[in-house]
Design a protein around this motif. Structure first.
Motif, PDB file in Angstrom:
ATOM      1  N   CYS A  40       0.977  -1.185  -0.077  1.00  0.00           N
ATOM      2  CA  CYS A  40      -0.048   0.083   0.027  1.00  0.00           C
ATOM      3  C   CYS A  40       0.805   1.402   0.059  1.00  0.00           C
ATOM      4  O   CYS A  40       0.373   2.299  -0.790  1.00  0.00           O
ATOM      5  CB  CYS A  40      -0.892   0.038   1.236  1.00  0.00           C
ATOM      6  N   LEU A  41       1.988   1.315   0.868  1.00  0.00           N
ATOM      7  CA  LEU A  41       2.837   2.416   0.764  1.00  0.00           C
ATOM      8  C   LEU A  41       3.433   2.536  -0.634  1.00  0.00           C
ATOM      9  O   LEU A  41       3.318   3.760  -0.915  1.00  0.00           O
ATOM     10  CB  LEU A  41       3.920   2.126   1.818  1.00  0.00           C
ATOM     11  N   GLU A  42       3.845   1.469  -1.250  1.00  0.00           N
ATOM     12  CA  GLU A  42       4.407   1.664  -2.781  1.00  0.00           C
ATOM     13  C   GLU A  42       3.331   2.331  -3.644  1.00  0.00           C
ATOM     14  O   GLU A  42       3.500   3.163  -4.303  1.00  0.00           O
ATOM     15  CB  GLU A  42       4.800   0.295  -3.193  1.00  0.00           C
ATOM     16  N   LEU A  43       2.016   1.724  -3.147  1.00  0.00           N
ATOM     17  CA  LEU A  43       0.724   2.061  -4.296  1.00  0.00           C
ATOM     18  C   LEU A  43       0.649   3.597  -4.042  1.00  0.00           C
ATOM     19  O   LEU A  43       0.144   4.305  -4.908  1.00  0.00           O
ATOM     20  CB  LEU A  43      -0.275   1.313  -4.090  1.00  0.00           C
ATOM     21  N   MET A  44       0.633   4.061  -2.920  1.00  0.00           N
ATOM     22  CA  MET A  44       0.426   5.410  -2.428  1.00  0.00           C
ATOM     23  C   MET A  44       1.416   6.498  -3.298  1.00  0.00           C
ATOM     24  O   MET A  44       1.090   7.196  -3.824  1.00  0.00           O
ATOM     25  CB  MET A  44       0.643   6.036  -0.971  1.00  0.00           C
ATOM     26  N   ALA A  45       2.525   6.117  -3.344  1.00  0.00           N
ATOM     27  CA  ALA A  45       3.776   6.707  -3.994  1.00  0.00           C
ATOM     28  C   ALA A  45       3.422   6.829  -5.719  1.00  0.00           C
ATOM     29  O   ALA A  45       3.600   7.768  -6.211  1.00  0.00           O
ATOM     30  CB  ALA A  45       5.174   6.221  -3.779  1.00  0.00           C
ATOM     31  N   GLU A  46       3.127   5.523  -5.957  1.00  0.00           N
ATOM     32  CA  GLU A  46       2.583   5.386  -7.624  1.00  0.00           C
ATOM     33  C   GLU A  46       1.524   6.227  -8.133  1.00  0.00           C
ATOM     34  O   GLU A  46       1.564   6.821  -8.945  1.00  0.00           O
ATOM     35  CB  GLU A  46       2.489   3.860  -7.740  1.00  0.00           C
ATOM     36  N   PHE A  47       0.572   6.116  -6.864  1.00  0.00           N
ATOM     37  CA  PHE A  47      -0.609   7.132  -7.299  1.00  0.00           C
ATOM     38  C   PHE A  47      -0.297   8.407  -7.239  1.00  0.00           C
ATOM     39  O   PHE A  47      -0.775   9.336  -8.175  1.00  0.00           O
ATOM     40  CB  PHE A  47      -1.739   6.721  -6.474  1.00  0.00           C
ATOM     41  N   PHE A  48       0.474   9.006  -6.392  1.00  0.00           N
ATOM     42  CA  PHE A  48       0.820  10.235  -6.247  1.00  0.00           C
ATOM     43  C   PHE A  48       1.758  10.776  -7.486  1.00  0.00           C
ATOM     44  O   PHE A  48       1.635  11.714  -7.922  1.00  0.00           O
ATOM     45  CB  PHE A  48       1.444  10.532  -5.082  1.00  0.00           C
ATOM     46  N   ALA A  49       2.613   9.865  -7.903  1.00  0.00           N
ATOM     47  CA  ALA A  49       3.391  10.284  -9.220  1.00  0.00           C
ATOM     48  C   ALA A  49       2.630  10.367 -10.306  1.00  0.00           C
ATOM     49  O   ALA A  49       2.955  11.065 -11.362  1.00  0.00           O
ATOM     50  CB  ALA A  49       4.422   8.938  -9.381  1.00  0.00           C
ATOM     51  N   ALA A  50       1.411   9.437 -10.418  1.00  0.00           N
ATOM     52  CA  ALA A  50       0.551   9.243 -11.694  1.00  0.00           C
ATOM     53  C   ALA A  50      -0.297  10.473 -11.402  1.00  0.00           C
ATOM     54  O   ALA A  50      -0.587  10.910 -12.702  1.00  0.00           O
ATOM     55  CB  ALA A  50      -0.054   8.139 -11.882  1.00  0.00           C
ATOM     56  N   THR A  51      -0.854  11.058 -10.586  1.00  0.00           N
ATOM     57  CA  THR A  51      -1.967  11.785 -10.617  1.00  0.00           C
ATOM     58  C   THR A  51      -1.576  13.121  -9.605  1.00  0.00           C
ATOM     59  O   THR A  51      -2.525  14.128 -10.069  1.00  0.00           O
ATOM     60  CB  THR A  51      -3.168  11.142  -9.861  1.00  0.00           C
ATOM     61  N   GLY A  52      -0.743  13.044  -8.945  1.00  0.00           N
ATOM     62  CA  GLY A  52      -0.419  14.401  -7.870  1.00  0.00           C
ATOM     63  C   GLY A  52      -1.381  14.438  -6.765  1.00  0.00           C
ATOM     64  O   GLY A  52      -1.415  15.559  -6.215  1.00  0.00           O
ATOM     65  N   ILE A  53      -2.085  13.438  -6.749  1.00  0.00           N
ATOM     66  CA  ILE A  53      -3.102  13.149  -5.639  1.00  0.00           C
ATOM     67  C   ILE A  53      -2.716  12.447  -4.302  1.00  0.00           C
ATOM     68  O   ILE A  53      -2.294  11.381  -4.722  1.00  0.00           O
ATOM     69  CB  ILE A  53      -4.458  12.712  -6.160  1.00  0.00           C
ATOM     70  N   ARG A  54      -2.742  12.825  -3.162  1.00  0.00           N
ATOM     71  CA  ARG A  54      -2.376  12.032  -2.132  1.00  0.00           C
ATOM     72  C   ARG A  54      -3.613  11.091  -1.681  1.00  0.00           C
ATOM     73  O   ARG A  54      -4.670  11.769  -1.304  1.00  0.00           O
ATOM     74  CB  ARG A  54      -1.868  12.847  -0.734  1.00  0.00           C
TER      75      ARG A  54
END
Ligand SMILES: Cc1ncc(COP(=O)(O)O)c(C=O)c1O
Length: 340
Positions: free
Chosen positions: A283-297
């Motif tokens: 989940c921590l990796e996915l949070m970083a991945e989502f943030f990189a892709a969308t700019g959303i936390r």
């Protein structure tokens, strides 16, 4: 002395009873409650990154709620049921007790502080400092349970407190129908309206109480009985796991209870739910991945929901939509760990 009311244990068989909390009347009687209610819900449903070639993935932005999570809806719903039962007596005589994975206590403490209601929360000792500081600043009382004992003991401690001192009104989110019905009538109804032009093939949500998963499912199935339902829980303690509870880090607000115990709301549809699991570290990796892709936390449970929704969408045609929920934006402690 008043006899202690008998409170059903978490694992007792569950029947959903009708519950019609008069929210409008309560909002008129208690303007601060009404104000909170006006700000809750009506969150955006946005398209989020999905698989190549599969169905579209859409997600509800629940950090848009006033206290930053999906649990603001539940705080409003559960406190409504307590206010209704309390009737015309002064609010200074109401003492609210609840256990929480974090977000519900944050939302309830804001509401109770506004209304001048005493509140007390049973939490895990693993709760982040930022949450404990907020609760203290709002004058809430906090009981911490050793994190090694898992969330089951957090629930049981609150039940024992309510049995021993009936002066505390236990909200009991896992068995209080106001939780499920409020999701059906708000989160679910919003999603139905926001996907009018789409074919929603599957609904994906993490299971804490299962209020979000089952409440929204009921709303979606009224439009299309074929909607698939996918529940997500941490791999460290999946839904219905026979293992004893453990103190391993898990993604937020969700999880099995241990010893084979099933969340009451989920038992109402047990044969119809597909279950997936996601680990805390993933989940921590996915949070970083989502943030990189969308700019959303997004928070850890949002990350678990997003990745599961993406997997489900991969095996569906592009004409379908998979809907999920992003329950919160994560804690400062989680983002510090991720280094963003
Ligand atoms: C961050 C987060 N995700 C998911 C959930 C699960 O919600 P529910 O209790 O409706 O199953 C919660 C509930 O506390 C939560 O705080």
């Amino acid at each position: 002395m008043k006899a202690a009311p008998s409170i059903a244990p978490l694992e007792a068989p569950y029947t959903l009873r009708a519950c019609a909390v008069p929210y409008e009347t309560l909002a008129e009687r208690h303007p601060a409650y009404g104000k909170f209610g006006q700000d809750v819900g009506r969150t955006r449903l946005i398209e989020v990154p999905g698989p190549h070639g599969g169905a579209t993935v859409m997600a509800k932005c629940e950090w848009e709620n006033p206290e930053g999570s999906v649990k603001d809806r539940v705080a409003y719903a559960l406190l409504g049921s307590a206010l209704e039962e309390h009737g015309d007596r002064p609010l200074s005589e109401l003492k609210v007790l609840e256990y929480s994975g974090g977000n519900l206590s944050r939302a309830l403490s804001a509401l109770c502080a506004e209304l001048g209601i005493r509140s007390r929360y049973v939490l895990s000792s693993a709760s982040p400092r930022s949450l404990l500081d907020t609760l203290e600043a709002r004058g809430a009382e906090v009981d911490l349970v050793d994190k090694e004992k898992g969330f089951l003991e957090v629930v049981r401690r609150a039940l024992r407190t309510a049995e021993e001192d009936p002066g505390w009104h236990l909200l009991y989110q896992h068995r209080n129908p106001a939780n499920l019905f409020f999701h059906e009538r708000t989160t679910g109804a919003e999603i139905v309206a926001q996907t009018r032009e789409r074919k929603v093939a599957a609904w994906v949500a993490s299971i804490g109480t299962g209020g979000t998963l089952i409440g929204v499912l009921r709303a979606l199935r009224r439009r299309d009985p074929a909607v698939r339902a996918v529940g997500v829980t941490p791999s460290e303690l999946p839904y219905a796991s026979e293992q004893p509870p453990n103190g391993l880090p898990k993604y937020a607000g969700s999880g099995g209870m241990g010893y084979g115990i099933r969340q009451p709301f989920v038992t109402l549809h047990d044969d119809e739910i597909e279950h997936h699991t996601v680990s805390h570290s993933r989940c921590l990796e996915l949070m970083a991945e989502f943030f990189a892709a969308t700019g959303i936390r997004i928070g850890t449970s949002a990350a678990a929901n997003w990745s599961t929704a993406r997997e489900v969408a991969a095996s569906l045609p592009p004409s379908d939509t998979v809907v999920t929920v992003l329950p919160d934006a994560g804690t400062p402690e989680e983002w510090a760990r991720i280094g963003r």
